[in-house]
Motif scaffolding. Sequence first.
Motif, PDB file in Angstrom:
ATOM      1  N   ARG A   3       7.354   9.274  -8.671  1.00 19.56           N
ATOM      2  CA  ARG A   3       6.555   8.677  -9.750  1.00 19.56           C
ATOM      3  C   ARG A   3       6.999   7.248 -10.031  1.00 19.56           C
ATOM      4  O   ARG A   3       6.168   6.358 -10.270  1.00 19.56           O
ATOM      5  N   GLU A   4       8.296   7.008 -10.002  1.00 18.53           N
ATOM      6  CA  GLU A   4       8.812   5.670 -10.319  1.00 18.53           C
ATOM      7  C   GLU A   4       8.309   4.616  -9.331  1.00 18.53           C
ATOM      8  O   GLU A   4       7.932   3.512  -9.733  1.00 18.53           O
ATOM      9  N   ILE A   5       8.305   4.953  -8.038  1.00 15.19           N
ATOM     10  CA  ILE A   5       7.887   3.938  -7.069  1.00 15.19           C
ATOM     11  C   ILE A   5       6.389   3.668  -7.126  1.00 15.19           C
ATOM     12  O   ILE A   5       5.908   2.688  -6.547  1.00 15.19           O
ATOM     13  N   SER A   6       5.648   4.523  -7.850  1.00 15.34           N
ATOM     14  CA  SER A   6       4.205   4.324  -8.009  1.00 15.34           C
ATOM     15  C   SER A   6       3.842   3.752  -9.378  1.00 15.34           C
ATOM     16  O   SER A   6       2.658   3.545  -9.660  1.00 15.34           O
ATOM     17  N   ASP A   7       4.838   3.497 -10.227  1.00 20.30           N
ATOM     18  CA  ASP A   7       4.608   3.017 -11.593  1.00 20.30           C
ATOM     19  C   ASP A   7       4.858   1.513 -11.670  1.00 20.30           C
ATOM     20  O   ASP A   7       6.008   1.068 -11.569  1.00 20.30           O
ATOM     21  N   PRO A   8       3.796   0.701 -11.889  1.00 25.77           N
ATOM     22  CA  PRO A   8       3.975  -0.755 -11.937  1.00 25.77           C
ATOM     23  C   PRO A   8       4.921  -1.210 -13.040  1.00 25.77           C
ATOM     24  O   PRO A   8       5.465  -2.322 -12.969  1.00 25.77           O
ATOM     25  N   ASP A   9       5.137  -0.382 -14.065  1.00 28.84           N
ATOM     26  CA  ASP A   9       6.010  -0.769 -15.171  1.00 28.84           C
ATOM     27  C   ASP A   9       7.460  -0.354 -14.946  1.00 28.84           C
ATOM     28  O   ASP A   9       8.325  -0.652 -15.783  1.00 28.84           O
ATOM     29  N   ASP A  10       7.729   0.346 -13.854  1.00 24.03           N
ATOM     30  CA  ASP A  10       9.095   0.800 -13.580  1.00 24.03           C
ATOM     31  C   ASP A  10       9.854  -0.246 -12.772  1.00 24.03           C
ATOM     32  O   ASP A  10       9.267  -0.928 -11.918  1.00 24.03           O
ATOM     33  N   ARG A  11      11.143  -0.373 -13.025  1.00 26.27           N
ATOM     34  CA  ARG A  11      11.923  -1.398 -12.310  1.00 26.27           C
ATOM     35  C   ARG A  11      12.091  -1.069 -10.827  1.00 26.27           C
ATOM     36  O   ARG A  11      12.514  -1.934 -10.049  1.00 26.27           O
ATOM     37  N   ARG A  12      11.788   0.157 -10.438  1.00 27.92           N
ATOM     38  CA  ARG A  12      11.853   0.524  -9.022  1.00 27.92           C
ATOM     39  C   ARG A  12      10.454   0.649  -8.397  1.00 27.92           C
ATOM     40  O   ARG A  12      10.293   1.294  -7.363  1.00 27.92           O
ATOM     41  N   TYR A  13       9.491   0.014  -8.980  1.00 26.62           N
ATOM     42  CA  TYR A  13       8.126   0.043  -8.442  1.00 26.62           C
ATOM     43  C   TYR A  13       8.114  -0.500  -7.012  1.00 26.62           C
ATOM     44  O   TYR A  13       8.613  -1.587  -6.740  1.00 26.62           O
ATOM     45  N   HIS A  14       7.595   0.302  -6.111  1.00 23.69           N
ATOM     46  CA  HIS A  14       7.483  -0.051  -4.692  1.00 23.69           C
ATOM     47  C   HIS A  14       8.837  -0.326  -4.034  1.00 23.69           C
ATOM     48  O   HIS A  14       8.895  -1.013  -2.999  1.00 23.69           O
ATOM     49  N   TYR A  15       9.921   0.229  -4.615  1.00 24.11           N
ATOM     50  CA  TYR A  15      11.228   0.032  -3.989  1.00 24.11           C
ATOM     51  C   TYR A  15      11.483   1.158  -2.998  1.00 24.11           C
ATOM     52  O   TYR A  15      11.588   2.336  -3.379  1.00 24.11           O
ATOM     53  N   PRO A  16      11.608   0.861  -1.700  1.00 21.82           N
ATOM     54  CA  PRO A  16      11.635   1.902  -0.657  1.00 21.82           C
ATOM     55  C   PRO A  16      12.962   2.625  -0.492  1.00 21.82           C
ATOM     56  O   PRO A  16      13.096   3.472   0.394  1.00 21.82           O
ATOM     57  N   PHE A  17      13.967   2.326  -1.345  1.00 23.72           N
ATOM     58  CA  PHE A  17      15.258   3.007  -1.229  1.00 23.72           C
ATOM     59  C   PHE A  17      15.640   3.676  -2.553  1.00 23.72           C
ATOM     60  O   PHE A  17      16.813   3.893  -2.841  1.00 23.72           O
ATOM     61  N   ARG A  62      20.902  10.066 -12.222  1.00 25.16           N
ATOM     62  CA  ARG A  62      21.557   9.279 -11.166  1.00 25.16           C
ATOM     63  C   ARG A  62      23.067   9.203 -11.378  1.00 25.16           C
ATOM     64  O   ARG A  62      23.728   8.348 -10.807  1.00 25.16           O
ATOM     65  N   PHE A  63      23.605  10.114 -12.188  1.00 26.76           N
ATOM     66  CA  PHE A  63      25.048  10.182 -12.390  1.00 26.76           C
ATOM     67  C   PHE A  63      25.732  10.498 -11.060  1.00 26.76           C
ATOM     68  O   PHE A  63      25.513  11.542 -10.456  1.00 26.76           O
ATOM     69  N   HIS A  64      26.531   9.563 -10.603  1.00 26.55           N
ATOM     70  CA  HIS A  64      27.252   9.677  -9.331  1.00 26.55           C
ATOM     71  C   HIS A  64      26.308   9.950  -8.150  1.00 26.55           C
ATOM     72  O   HIS A  64      26.671  10.661  -7.205  1.00 26.55           O
ATOM     73  N   ALA A  65      25.110   9.392  -8.201  1.00 28.41           N
ATOM     74  CA  ALA A  65      24.240   9.375  -7.014  1.00 28.41           C
ATOM     75  C   ALA A  65      24.763   8.245  -6.126  1.00 28.41           C
ATOM     76  O   ALA A  65      24.545   7.068  -6.423  1.00 28.41           O
ATOM     77  N   GLN A  66      25.437   8.618  -5.062  1.00 24.43           N
ATOM     78  CA  GLN A  66      26.172   7.611  -4.281  1.00 24.43           C
ATOM     79  C   GLN A  66      25.281   6.518  -3.687  1.00 24.43           C
ATOM     80  O   GLN A  66      25.699   5.366  -3.605  1.00 24.43           O
ATOM     81  N   PRO A  67      24.035   6.815  -3.263  1.00 26.10           N
ATOM     82  CA  PRO A  67      23.199   5.729  -2.713  1.00 26.10           C
ATOM     83  C   PRO A  67      22.386   4.985  -3.774  1.00 26.10           C
ATOM     84  O   PRO A  67      21.451   4.271  -3.439  1.00 26.10           O
ATOM     85  N   ASN A  68      22.720   5.157  -5.061  1.00 28.29           N
ATOM     86  CA  ASN A  68      21.947   4.547  -6.141  1.00 28.29           C
ATOM     87  C   ASN A  68      21.758   3.050  -5.903  1.00 28.29           C
ATOM     88  O   ASN A  68      22.702   2.333  -5.564  1.00 28.29           O
ATOM     89  N   ALA A  69      20.525   2.583  -6.098  1.00 25.95           N
ATOM     90  CA  ALA A  69      20.203   1.176  -5.822  1.00 25.95           C
ATOM     91  C   ALA A  69      18.873   0.830  -6.462  1.00 25.95           C
ATOM     92  O   ALA A  69      18.119   1.705  -6.890  1.00 25.95           O
ATOM     93  N   CYS A  70      18.587  -0.442  -6.492  1.00 25.63           N
ATOM     94  CA  CYS A  70      17.307  -0.936  -6.993  1.00 25.63           C
ATOM     95  C   CYS A  70      17.003  -2.248  -6.272  1.00 25.63           C
ATOM     96  O   CYS A  70      17.826  -2.738  -5.490  1.00 25.63           O
ATOM     97  N   PRO A  71      15.846  -2.869  -6.541  1.00 22.35           N
ATOM     98  CA  PRO A  71      15.510  -4.115  -5.825  1.00 22.35           C
ATOM     99  C   PRO A  71      16.497  -5.250  -6.079  1.00 22.35           C
ATOM    100  O   PRO A  71      16.606  -6.168  -5.262  1.00 22.35           O
ATOM    101  N   VAL A  72      17.248  -5.181  -7.193  1.00 27.22           N
ATOM    102  CA  VAL A  72      18.185  -6.246  -7.520  1.00 27.22           C
ATOM    103  C   VAL A  72      19.437  -6.178  -6.653  1.00 27.22           C
ATOM    104  O   VAL A  72      19.966  -7.210  -6.223  1.00 27.22           O
ATOM    105  N   CYS A  73      19.918  -4.946  -6.397  1.00 19.92           N
ATOM    106  CA  CYS A  73      21.250  -4.823  -5.799  1.00 19.92           C
ATOM    107  C   CYS A  73      21.310  -4.003  -4.518  1.00 19.92           C
ATOM    108  O   CYS A  73      22.381  -3.850  -3.928  1.00 19.92           O
TER     109      CYS A  73
END
Length: 412
Positions: A3-17, A62-73
């Motif tokens: 849902r997050e990658i499909s939400d234009p208002d989410d900071r992970r919109y269209h983020y493939p990781f 995402r508590f201790h989700a080791q691959p946690n990431a976003c478009p910024v980092c």
Amino acid sequence: CAREISDPDDRRYHYPFTNCTACGPRFTIATGVPYDRAATTMAPFTMCPACQREYDDVGDRRFHAQPNACPVCGPRLTLLEPDGQPVTTGEPLAIAASRLAAGAIVAIKGLGGFHLACDARRGDVVTLLRARKHRDHKPFAVMVSGLAAARALADIDADEAALLTAAERPIVLVHRRAGVTRGVALEVAPDTDWLGLMLPYTPLHHLLMAAVDRPLVMTSGNRADAPICAELDDALARLGGIADAFLVHDRDIVIRCDDSVIRATPDGPAFIRRARGYVPVPISLADDGPTVLALGGYLKNTICVMKGREAFLSQHIGGLDNVAAIVFLEETIAHLLAILDVRPDLIAHDLHPDYPSTRLALDMAEKLGIPALAVGHHHAHIAALCAEHGVSSPLIGLAIDGVGLGPDGGLW
């Protein structure tokens, strides 16, 4: 996450990781144990403050989700031409999607290696892929956007639907709908009414399928009989004559891992190829025993580590008839022993003395100072069934599996 990658208002919109503790890469990015970010290929990516807050918050998914990431980092996509030069204009995934729609073959770096993708509706493009990949008749897997799209192509019962939509997202063998030829070209799976279908299993695949809006051939990124490519330099060298473009990212893959292939049966799922999603989930055994490393045979090689009452099978390695495959075998052994944190007490190998797996087993046994045990090929098949199903009583087994060396020194 979907849902997050499909939400234009989410900071992970269209983020493939995008990922959380319930999804994302694990086996293919782990460099050791314990499974912590420092022991994964996410270590070079320093989390931004927002991601770090999620990672530290015990109440966050995402508590201790080791691959946690976003478009910024986090990791980023890049589109490359076949010569390795980056495409500098436009958004990489959108351009890759437009090229696929126009009939291009695109190599895509995914979770456990590269796929070769093309429009599954176009017989001419599929035929071109076959010629470039040197794969004359073997069927190609097809990725579709969802269960409804799968049902438009094939007759899918409840068991097959459950496999298609399971978290493991395997390739599921299903029967093509009678008379349906427009959705998938006949060249995808010639001379059979079976189709190998799978649904998207990473954000990258979800976004790509939404962008192309058509079934895509999604086959292993290799030439015939070679291991799947996992790193960029290898992919450019081995797939440069196949792919018209490369959609890549900068998160390294420690260990390559193909897609799993399954068929639903009245007795439950039957594995054709056990790999992504199911490895290294152990198979429970009826009895305890020593720690054993078993190195498999010559064709369709898979290794196994037995630890206590559990058997840990590796991903599919393939035929050991080229140097790249033997290197892959060695990488797989080292990785599986490392993530299980074990040292074998015994190494088992095929009875045939000339198999690369046999030679490697004998060499390892000598270096480790442990015994090596030769096992007849057909005997191993029956013994594996006994182990899987907990059968300890005497039985007669029938292994219809081509040629293997027998204990009398002859070919069985």
